[in-house]
Design a protein around this motif. Structure first.
Motif, short mmCIF file in Angstrom:
data_model
loop_
_atom_site.label_atom_id
_atom_site.label_comp_id
_atom_site.label_asym_id
_atom_site.label_seq_id
_atom_site.Cartn_x
_atom_site.Cartn_y
_atom_site.Cartn_z
N TYR A 129 60.80 60.88 28.50
CA TYR A 129 59.47 61.05 27.91
C TYR A 129 59.25 60.04 26.79
O TYR A 129 58.27 59.29 26.79
N VAL A 130 60.18 60.01 25.85
CA VAL A 130 60.00 59.11 24.70
C VAL A 130 60.19 57.65 25.11
O VAL A 130 59.54 56.76 24.56
N GLY A 131 61.05 57.44 26.11
CA GLY A 131 61.27 56.06 26.58
C GLY A 131 59.99 55.45 27.13
O GLY A 131 59.65 54.30 26.83
N LEU A 132 59.26 56.23 27.92
CA LEU A 132 58.00 55.72 28.49
C LEU A 132 56.98 55.47 27.37
O LEU A 132 56.29 54.45 27.36
N GLY A 133 56.90 56.40 26.43
CA GLY A 133 55.92 56.25 25.34
C GLY A 133 56.26 55.06 24.45
O GLY A 133 55.37 54.32 24.04
N ALA A 134 57.56 54.89 24.19
CA ALA A 134 57.98 53.79 23.32
C ALA A 134 57.62 52.44 23.93
O ALA A 134 57.29 51.49 23.22
N VAL A 135 57.68 52.38 25.27
CA VAL A 135 57.34 51.13 25.96
C VAL A 135 55.88 50.75 25.69
O VAL A 135 55.55 49.57 25.51
N ILE A 136 55.01 51.74 25.64
CA ILE A 136 53.57 51.46 25.50
C ILE A 136 53.13 51.37 24.03
O ILE A 136 52.14 50.72 23.71
N SER B 172 48.79 50.99 35.67
CA SER B 172 48.51 51.81 34.48
C SER B 172 48.75 51.01 33.20
O SER B 172 47.96 51.09 32.24
N VAL B 173 49.82 50.21 33.18
CA VAL B 173 50.11 49.39 31.99
C VAL B 173 48.99 48.35 31.80
O VAL B 173 48.51 48.13 30.67
N ALA C 56 48.34 58.20 32.39
CA ALA C 56 48.45 57.56 33.71
C ALA C 56 49.84 56.96 33.90
O ALA C 56 50.44 57.04 34.98
N VAL C 57 50.37 56.35 32.84
CA VAL C 57 51.72 55.76 32.91
C VAL C 57 52.73 56.87 33.23
O VAL C 57 53.61 56.70 34.09
N ARG C 58 52.59 57.99 32.56
CA ARG C 58 53.54 59.11 32.80
C ARG C 58 53.39 59.64 34.23
O ARG C 58 54.39 59.92 34.90
N SER C 59 52.13 59.77 34.70
CA SER C 59 51.92 60.28 36.07
C SER C 59 52.55 59.34 37.09
O SER C 59 53.23 59.79 38.01
#
Lengths: 257, 261
Positions: free
Chosen positions: A55-62, A141-142, A209-212
């Motif tokens: 979860y945090v890894g995806l958010g940190a990327v964005i 999404s990115v 959208a990135v998470r989905s």
């Protein structure tokens, strides 16, 4: 049309070169959010929960994309003022909107550097391998996050034109953006009264959208909303930009002296 | 008497002139909104991760943000003078360097203290963090000591600014190092050993530990060791900064490179 595309490309390429060679806009804009992402990852790592790390890894990327856009876009026109080129931009036959949009797109491109840097950082330093169910949808999404952030940056840059110390406003927008957009904390964990503000930011939808797309869901609904919200900001910025420039010309207040 | 005047009056004038803190358009977003938002960000991260409590993040991040004015104001001691093209005038003046530069640090310490206290009070109000009334006097002292040691690091950074053009970038990089290495959001015992070892030699680390202990009910006596180490590091960085300033100043005179960076 060909002339417009040429102008947009030249402006984008030139601004990207300027930003890339600036230590503040090019290097620090990547380093600063990367260190905050590191701090967030270190906190989550203590929980020893692989799902939370994903979860945090995806958010940190964005989250770095927000810094690259929000902080710098707010002071774009102030910088032109400092450089003594704001009057030239306003007097040019090309409208200010057509100059600002490729500039904020260049800022979003720096944000994409940040995405790649954080992705590699997580892999090498935290041994965190993000699981992405659909890479094409993830990339879409990115990119949508980048484009809509450019639209938001466009609005920010225009609205801050009369704010002499807009750099301070830009810097102050960094943490609220990280808080509100659901990068490293769920939007649902925020107080209920503040959540509508989160949904009014296109990046919140882009993050969803990135998470989905990473989790195997369909991101299209979130992407559609993201684009719609971003388009509203772009339209508002175009209208506001024209009004503010007209007002500044009429009252001779462009220089704010 | 001249040195005392340079220390107090010169320091205050320099501070006011270089920073323009008097403008609420800078002060409010930079030193009120941002520290509060950083505290909220990490408190919510802690809640989402189920790690630590709000008090831990409030104290860590409030003290961490005190480093912003301490680093940037001292960095601007050199960078701001260069931008205003007055650095040469300052360095050719007969004023003794120790009161000249240390005088500039005094208002900065007060500023850092104020920023940290805004953060702590905001944490108490917004996140319902409870700090016992008896803890506040020692907590105030701890924050003063921590701001002073960060200002020592700021003076060191100011000296490096004689050789580095991008003072803002340098200040942000150091701020990030403090964020990650000083136990701001992850206690020193939970950091990798090499990071904890680096943190032990940075200002802020012991100040944060002391402040957390005090907020948890510790007495001045129980944190005196930590405070002494914080003071020691502050003195060390201040001394290093003054030596480096002298060295770079001499080098700049010898090679005529004062304005070249």
């Amino acid at each position: 049309m060909k002339a417009l595309l040429h102008q947009q490309w030249v402006c984008y390429r030139l601004q990207l070169k300027v930003l890339s060679t600036s230590l503040f806009d090019g290097l620090l804009a990547v380093f600063f959010p990367l260190m905050f992402a590191t701090a967030a990852l270190m906190v989550y790592r203590l929980a020893d929960d692989p799902e939370a790390m994903q979860y945090v890894g995806l958010g940190a990327v964005i989250m770095g994309m927000w810094t690259c856009q929000g902080v710098i876009a707010a002071s774009l026109l102030t910088r032109e003022r400092w450089a003594g080129t704001l009057e030239l931009l306003v007097a040019a036959p090309t409208s200010l909107s057509k100059i600002l949009m490729p500039t904020t797109l260049a800022l979003s491109t720096i944000g994409l550097y940040c995405v790649v840097a954080t992705f590699l950082w997580e892999r090498w330093v935290f041994d965190l391998r993000l699981e992405v169910a659909s890479w094409p949808l993830f990339l879409v999404s990115v990119l949508m996050a980048a484009v809509t952030l450019a639209m938001l940056g466009f609005l920010l840059s225009v609205t801050a034109v009369r704010y002499r110390t807009s750099w301070a406003l830009g810097a102050a927008l960094e943490y609220p953006g990280w808080l509100l957009c659901g990068f490293v904390i769920p939007v649902a964990s925020l107080p209920a009264w503040i959540q509508p503000l989160s949904w009014a930011i296109p990046t919140t939808w882009a993050m969803a959208a990135v998470r989905s797309s990473a989790n195997g869901g369909s991101p299209w609904g979130d992407l559609g909303t993201c684009l719609a919200v971003g388009a509203v900001y772009a339209a508002l910025a175009t209208w506001l930009g024209r009004r503010l420039v007209d007002s500044a010309r009429r009252n001779a207040t462009l220089a704010l002296t | 008497v001249t040195s005392v005047r340079i220390f107090f009056i010169g320091g205050l004038i320099s501070y006011r002139a270089m920073f323009g803190w008097l403008s609420p358009w800078i002060l409010f977003p930079s030193l009120v909104v941002s520290p509060i938002c950083q505290i909220l960000l990490f408190a919510y991260i802690g809640r989402a991760a189920g790690v630590g409590d709000d008090e831990f993040y409030v104290i860590g991040n409030a003290l961490n943000y005190a480093a912003i004015p301490c680093l940037f104001a001292m960095g601007s001691t050199i960078g701001g003078e260069r931008e205003s093209q007055t650095l040469g005038i300052v360095l050719t003046s007969p004023a003794r360097r120790i009161p000249l530069f240390l005088g500039r640090s005094l208002p900065v310490i007060a500023n850092g203290w104020g920023v940290a206290m805004v953060g702590i009070v905001a944490g108490v109000v917004l996140l319902d963090v409870h700090i016992p009334a008896s803890a506040w006097p020692v907590l105030l002292l701890t924050v003063v000591v921590t701001s002073a040691s960060c200002t020592g690091l700021g003076l060191f950074m100011g000296a490096v600014a004689l050789r580095v053009r991008e003072v803002a970038v340098l200040g942000n990089v150091i701020f990030c190092v403090l964020l990650v290495f000083c136990g701001v959001n992850v206690a020193l015992v939970d950091l990798p050993a090499w990071m904890a070892a680096v943190g032990e030699w940075l200002p802020l680390t012991h100040g944060i530990q002391a402040a957390r202990e005090v907020a948890g009910g510790g007495s001045l006596r129980s944190v005196s060791g930590l405070l002494m180490r914080e003071v020691g590091l502050g003195v060390l960085y201040t001394a290093l900064g003054l030596v480096l300033l002298r060295y770079f100043e001499d080098e700049s005179r010898r090679h005529a490179t004062l304005e070249r960076v």
